[in-house]
Design an enzyme around this catalytic site. Structure first.
Site, short mmCIF file in Angstrom:
data_model
loop_
_atom_site.label_atom_id
_atom_site.label_comp_id
_atom_site.label_asym_id
_atom_site.label_seq_id
_atom_site.Cartn_x
_atom_site.Cartn_y
_atom_site.Cartn_z
N CYS A 128 0.87 -1.19 -0.08
CA CYS A 128 0.20 -0.21 0.00
C CYS A 128 0.95 1.38 0.13
O CYS A 128 0.32 2.31 -0.05
CB CYS A 128 -1.07 0.00 1.17
N HIS A 270 -3.31 6.79 4.90
CA HIS A 270 -3.68 5.39 4.18
C HIS A 270 -4.98 4.92 5.15
O HIS A 270 -4.41 4.80 6.45
CB HIS A 270 -2.50 4.36 3.91
N ASN A 300 -10.88 0.18 1.57
CA ASN A 300 -9.14 0.08 1.62
C ASN A 300 -9.00 0.22 0.10
O ASN A 300 -8.93 -0.99 -0.40
CB ASN A 300 -8.63 -0.82 2.31
#
Length: 342
Positions: A128, A270, A300
């Site tokens: 990520c 994030h 997400n």
């Protein structure tokens, strides 16, 4: 060990000069996803369990025939149009994503073929944190004189790694973190700027935790077999790892730059789940009014998360406004990037 790229003195500065994002049209609510899981597996789950546990109401998912490159190309075309650029005006193209179209060749070539450019093209992958790592890599190549203008794109399709038919409670738990996923794409143009730009980058990596979660198929360990193409991991364990690592990367950034939370117009973080975000805010003390919250409606989005958040606020920014990027990635790694609009 961290890397400090703080700008000091009159040397070349590199900034973000255009931003875009792309969301698939297909919207899937947590209630729809839970119903799909129950129908496919025969499991009986408490009403609205996914939504209550994650705080995620909905997410976007790609349709049949849409891929990671599809989202990246759409975002790239918008970013170039907003900058008044043609594909040939870019001499470096970085596809930076946790997901890709295939193991080989690099998805950057698929994106480039669609755009019709001739830039040096390569992939960057770091879970990520991929998109922020891609931006940092492109910036370094511009500073080194290897490129003049870069296009960094991501296309995240983690929904393709979700196990919709778990065989029982064990598989449900093992793949539960995957039910937070949403798909998205983002793109930024990077080039030299006279002021502002990317002022500071820092990273902290704890690779001993690489097995906490991931998609373990497609490489030399598990080259074949559907079993390894699903996301597997313990979301609680991953959260505990990040809490154990603590806020040192943020503390170093603030000490080195002399910037306080109030010096940032926005702080892009994030986001995995709503409870995860709330815990992060509690640990760091980041003011909630500086956040751009996307997780309840979009889930997400892996490395596209920060790109989508930036696109949502970019038009509101004035020259001199600063934005802090905070990346959290499996592997695991933490990353900060300070950017000032030129």
């Amino acid at each position: 060990m961290h890397t400090d790229h703080a700008v000091r003195g009159p040397e070349l500065r590199v900034g973000i000069t255009s931003v875009a994002s792309c969301l698939p049209e297909l919207k899937v609510t947590s209630q729809q996803l839970q119903a799909q899981i129950c129908t496919a597996s025969g499991l009986r789950l408490p009403a609205r369990m996914l939504e209550r546990v994650t705080g995620i109401v909905s997410r976007r998912t790609v349709a049949e025939g849409e891929y990671a490159s599809t989202l990246a190309v759409r975002a790239a075309r918008t970013a170039l149009a907003r900058a008044g650029l043609a594909p040939y005006d870019v001499d470096l193209l970085v596809f930076a994503s946790a997901t890709r179209d295939m193991a080989e060749p690099a998805t950057a070539h698929v994106v480039q073929a669609e755009l019709g450019s001739r830039a040096h093209a390569l992939d960057v992958a770091n879970a990520c944190n991929s998109f922020v790592n891609g931006i940092d890599t492109a910036r370094a190549m511009i500073l080194a004189g290897r490129a003049r203008r870069a296009l960094v794109v991501t296309g995240e399709t983690p929904s393709r790694a979700v196990r919709h038919a778990p065989s029982g409670p064990g598989e449900l738990r093992d793949g539960f973190a995957g039910y937070t996923f949403g798909d998205a794409g983002a793109a930024v143009v990077l080039e030299a700027v006279e002021r502002g730009g990317i002022l500071d980058v820092d990273t902290e990596t704890h690779s001993e935790h690489w097995q906490v979660g991931g998609i373990f198929g497609g490489g030399s360990r598990h080259p074949r077999g559907d079993e390894h193409t699903y996301f597997r991991g313990d979301g609680t364990e991953l959260r505990e790892v990040f809490e154990k690592i603590g806020t040192s990367v943020l503390d170093r950034m603030r000490l080195r730059t002399g910037l306080a939370w109030g010096d940032f117009r926005y702080i892009l973080v994030h986001q995995v789940t709503v409870p995860y975000l709330e815990r992060f805010v509690e640990l760091t003390g980041i003011p909630r009014d500086r956040l751009v919250v996307t997780v309840p409606e979009l889930g997400n989005m892996a490395s596209a998360t920060l790109g989508v958040q930036l696109d949502r606020v970019h038009q509101r920014l004035l020259p001199g406004d600063r934005v802090l990027f905070v990346g959290l990635g499996g592997g695991v790694s933490l990353m900060t990037m300070v950017w000032e609009k030129a």
